[in-house]
Design a protein around this motif. Structure first.
Motif, mmCIF file in Angstrom:
data_model
loop_
_atom_site.group_PDB
_atom_site.id
_atom_site.type_symbol
_atom_site.label_atom_id
_atom_site.label_comp_id
_atom_site.label_asym_id
_atom_site.label_seq_id
_atom_site.Cartn_x
_atom_site.Cartn_y
_atom_site.Cartn_z
ATOM 1 N N THR A 149 0.809 -1.223 0.000
ATOM 2 C CA THR A 149 0.000 0.000 0.000
ATOM 3 C C THR A 149 0.835 1.262 0.000
ATOM 4 O OG1 THR A 149 -0.122 0.000 2.423
ATOM 5 C CG2 THR A 149 -1.830 -1.209 1.220
ATOM 6 N N GLY A 150 2.164 1.138 -0.035
ATOM 7 C CA GLY A 150 3.036 2.294 0.093
ATOM 8 C C GLY A 150 2.930 3.247 -1.085
ATOM 9 N N TYR A 151 3.242 4.490 -0.807
ATOM 10 C CA TYR A 151 3.178 5.551 -1.811
ATOM 11 C C TYR A 151 4.124 5.264 -2.977
ATOM 12 C CZ TYR A 151 3.429 10.375 -3.594
ATOM 13 O OH TYR A 151 3.394 11.494 -4.384
ATOM 14 N N TRP A 152 5.379 4.964 -2.666
ATOM 15 C CA TRP A 152 6.379 4.821 -3.711
ATOM 16 C C TRP A 152 6.240 3.503 -4.469
ATOM 17 C CZ3 TRP A 152 8.270 9.090 -5.172
ATOM 18 C CH2 TRP A 152 8.516 10.122 -4.260
ATOM 19 N N PRO B 181 6.470 2.300 -10.283
ATOM 20 C CA PRO B 181 6.175 1.549 -11.505
ATOM 21 C C PRO B 181 5.420 2.372 -12.557
ATOM 22 C CG PRO B 181 5.709 0.207 -9.580
ATOM 23 C CD PRO B 181 5.983 1.598 -9.072
ATOM 24 N N VAL B 182 4.529 3.259 -12.088
ATOM 25 C CA VAL B 182 3.822 4.136 -13.035
ATOM 26 C C VAL B 182 4.814 5.071 -13.718
ATOM 27 C CG1 VAL B 182 2.082 5.949 -13.255
ATOM 28 C CG2 VAL B 182 1.668 4.004 -11.738
ATOM 29 N N VAL C 287 9.403 4.930 -20.068
ATOM 30 C CA VAL C 287 9.678 4.059 -21.213
ATOM 31 C C VAL C 287 8.839 4.464 -22.419
ATOM 32 C CG1 VAL C 287 9.462 1.704 -22.089
ATOM 33 C CG2 VAL C 287 10.419 2.107 -19.812
ATOM 34 N N VAL C 288 7.551 4.702 -22.202
ATOM 35 C CA VAL C 288 6.658 5.039 -23.309
ATOM 36 C C VAL C 288 7.072 6.355 -23.963
ATOM 37 C CG1 VAL C 288 4.295 5.696 -23.914
ATOM 38 C CG2 VAL C 288 4.704 3.718 -22.439
ATOM 39 N N THR C 289 7.341 7.384 -23.166
ATOM 40 C CA THR C 289 7.661 8.697 -23.739
ATOM 41 C C THR C 289 8.978 8.684 -24.503
ATOM 42 O OG1 THR C 289 8.586 9.335 -21.582
ATOM 43 C CG2 THR C 289 6.330 10.040 -22.076
ATOM 44 N N ALA D 143 2.831 13.061 -6.886
ATOM 45 C CA ALA D 143 2.535 12.182 -8.021
ATOM 46 C C ALA D 143 2.468 12.971 -9.320
ATOM 47 C CB ALA D 143 1.218 11.451 -7.767
ATOM 48 N N TYR D 144 1.803 14.111 -9.282
ATOM 49 C CA TYR D 144 1.665 14.903 -10.507
ATOM 50 C C TYR D 144 2.998 15.507 -10.938
ATOM 51 C CZ TYR D 144 -3.394 14.572 -10.905
ATOM 52 O OH TYR D 144 -4.670 14.108 -11.107
ATOM 53 N N ALA D 145 3.857 15.839 -9.990
ATOM 54 C CA ALA D 145 5.169 16.392 -10.354
ATOM 55 C C ALA D 145 5.959 15.387 -11.188
ATOM 56 C CB ALA D 145 5.943 16.768 -9.101
ATOM 57 N N GLY D 146 5.983 14.120 -10.752
ATOM 58 C CA GLY D 146 6.700 13.112 -11.527
ATOM 59 C C GLY D 146 6.085 12.862 -12.880
ATOM 60 N N VAL D 147 4.760 12.763 -12.921
ATOM 61 C CA VAL D 147 4.072 12.511 -14.184
ATOM 62 C C VAL D 147 4.266 13.668 -15.156
ATOM 63 C CG1 VAL D 147 1.796 12.260 -15.252
ATOM 64 C CG2 VAL D 147 2.376 10.920 -13.214
ATOM 65 N N LEU D 148 4.074 14.893 -14.673
ATOM 66 C CA LEU D 148 4.187 16.056 -15.560
ATOM 67 C C LEU D 148 5.614 16.241 -16.059
ATOM 68 C CD1 LEU D 148 1.864 18.565 -13.671
ATOM 69 C CD2 LEU D 148 1.403 17.409 -15.838
ATOM 70 N N TYR D 149 6.594 15.929 -15.212
ATOM 71 C CA TYR D 149 7.966 16.026 -15.698
ATOM 72 C C TYR D 149 8.205 15.057 -16.853
ATOM 73 C CZ TYR D 149 12.799 14.966 -16.363
ATOM 74 O OH TYR D 149 14.007 14.726 -16.974
ATOM 75 N N LEU D 150 7.774 13.812 -16.700
ATOM 76 C CA LEU D 150 8.007 12.814 -17.740
ATOM 77 C C LEU D 150 7.272 13.165 -19.027
ATOM 78 C CD1 LEU D 150 7.861 9.617 -15.522
ATOM 79 C CD2 LEU D 150 9.874 10.562 -16.663
ATOM 80 N N LEU D 151 6.096 13.748 -18.908
ATOM 81 C CA LEU D 151 5.381 14.193 -20.112
ATOM 82 C C LEU D 151 6.097 15.374 -20.765
ATOM 83 C CD1 LEU D 151 1.688 14.004 -18.816
ATOM 84 C CD2 LEU D 151 2.832 12.398 -20.360
#
Length: 504
Positions: free
Chosen positions: A22-25, A30-31, A37-39, A129-137
């Motif tokens: 249940t941990g945050y990280w 994995p997300v 990888v996809v980007t 979470a959004y900081a990591g996602v937005l950076y990768l995008l």
């Protein structure tokens, strides 16, 4: 009854297993990994994306053949990335850059995790979470040649963000070491030292503690790794010249300032368009503050982010040094921009969904560009490399008179000189006009060294004139013109590239 050691261990194991589930990280990393990888999956579609990759690959082969960095193998960059290329080639072979592209994805993943950690500490779990996602995008939000290549800026980012994170947590020695690692990847990465020092002095002022011991930790953490590399792992004089003092003319403004200004504004506009989803809320907040209107807040205040602005300003200065404004330089701006944008959204009434939707759409456009990016120049370069390989044997040397050192790597032939581009011998660099370009503007003693190399190794079997109409074309450089007229004959022309072979 007191708990036995076995019972305590069992309870600890159960708690750790529950936290892993249940941990945050454990949920988020994995997300991030899948998104990284996809980007950057299009990076594997081409053998080489930029001349920097070709230069690094050729350097690595020269080092593997016994070359000495900053002596018989030279560049104006620090040594960590050439060594990384050399290590990958030693393990996986030198015919492909896929190991470096894979490590570049890992570098983006580490950067995303560190940014998420910073944002989470400031604005909560969702912001992290959004900081990591937005950076990768956003990480592919420039020309594909700048974002899909495994070059200096990509590998600089993890250490840069780590330095900021360590300073934020008052781990000053680790922050200094991270700044050193960043600087040893690319010199301009050292600009993150400014926000690190800012946070140190702000911490000392607010808490009333002595700043001298912390400053000593930063200084020692920064100086010792650089001293180790400069004094023990390389030649000190060569390191000082090539990494620090030898780039004055290369980094000058020159007279073609309109083209450089256009490149600066153009790449800034591209990055702005890619990140508009979260940069618009930031601009809106700044506009409200300038107009003196109240700022709606939720969660932690955004007013504690002055250190992020210092970081962004230092990165802007770093991007501007040298006045070249190449697109890949702008990767250094992405981490502070993402954090500022995430902070603006996290502390205002703006919802995350439209921010994420826009950034995903922009990322999709840039991903499509990378897949469909024109390959005419690469096709011509590959054709020339194939012709060079056909005209020579692996024992022969080749001279590429141009700015595309990837020809050496694609042809799998040894360079005739340590100067892998004509820029070292003429002071030419991308975007410059004919001002201060010529034999007299070369790197100190470069032509003497060049002549000594040809005398020791013999004339190269093939010379590739890739200058086209550039201000360093052979008719403008007497030594090269004389060399070609005296000893070589034309054996092939591909586009604007001419292939010469030694006369029989």
């Amino acid at each position: 009854m007191p708990l036995t050691t076995a019972t305590r261990r069992t309870g600890l194991a159960e708690r750790l297993a529950q936290r892993a589930r249940t941990g945050y990280w454990t949920t988020l990393v994995p997300v991030f990994a899948a998104l990284a990888v996809v980007t950057h999956l299009p990076s594997f579609l081409r053998p080489v994306w930029s001349p920097d990759e070709g230069y690094l690959a050729t350097q690595a082969r020269m080092l593997a053949d016994g070359g000495v960095l900053y002596d018989t193998v030279v560049d104006r960059k620090p040594p960590l990335l050439p060594w990384l290329y050399e290590a990958c080639f030693a393990i996986f072979g030198s015919s492909s850059l896929w190991p470096l592209r894979t490590l570049a994805i890992v570098a983006h993943l580490v950067t995303a995790v560190l940014l998420a950690s910073i944002a989470r500490g400031r604005w909560g779990n969702r912001a992290g979470a959004y900081a990591g996602v937005l950076y990768l995008l956003l990480s592919i939000g420039l020309s594909p040649e700048d974002t899909q290549a495994a070059t200096f800026e990509v590998f600089m980012l993890p250490a840069m963000v780590a330095a900021f994170r360590y300073a934020e947590r008052r781990r000053w020695l680790a922050a200094g070491i991270a700044v050193a690692m960043c600087s040893l990847t690319k010199q301009t990465g050292g600009a993150v030292l400014l926000p690190v020092l800012w946070m140190l002095f702000q911490d000392a002022r607010q808490r009333g503690v002595r700043w001298v011991p912390a400053l000593a930790k930063i200084g020692s953490g920064f100086a010792l790794p650089i001293a180790l590399v400069a004094v023990i792992l390389t030649k000190p004089k060569g390191f000082l010249f090539w990494v620090v003092t030898g780039s004055g003319d290369y980094a000058s403004l020159g007279s073609n300032w309109l083209q450089m200004l256009g490149r600066a504004l153009g790449n800034s506009a591209i990055l702005l368009a890619a990140g508009l989803g979260f940069l618009f809320p930031l601009a809106h907040r700044l506009w409200l503050r300038r107009r003196g209107r109240p700022l709606p807040e939720r969660g932690r205040s955004f007013g504690s982010s002055l250190d992020l602005w210092v970081w962004l300003c230092s990165s802007v200065v770093a991007v501007s040094i040298g006045f070249h404004f190449f697109g890949h330089y702008y990767l250094q701006l992405m981490p502070p921009l993402v954090l500022l944008g995430v902070g603006a959204v996290a502390t205002s009434a703006v919802r995350w969904k439209p921010v994420l939707v826009y950034t995903t759409a922009a990322c999709t456009v840039f991903w499509g560009l990378a897949v469909l990016w024109p390959g005419q120049k690469l096709s011509q370069t590959t054709e020339v490399a194939t012709a060079v390989a056909a005209q020579t044997t692996p024992k022969d040397t080749v001279l590429v008179w141009g700015m595309h050192p990837e020809l050496y790597w694609l042809a799998d032939r040894r360079p005739a000189t340590r100067y892998l581009t004509a820029g070292f011998l003429t002071n030419y660099s991308g975007g410059k006009d004919g001002q201060k370009v010529g034999e007299e503007y070369s790197v100190s003693e470069a032509w003497q060294t060049f002549d000594e190399e040809l005398a020791a190794k013999g004339l190269p079997e093939v010379v590739v004139d890739d200058s086209g109409t550039a201000p360093y074309q052979p008719v403008l450089i007497p030594r090269i013109e004389t060399l070609l007229d005296t000893h070589y004959e034309v054996v092939g022309v591909t586009g604007d590239t001419v292939i010469y072979r030694l006369k029989r």
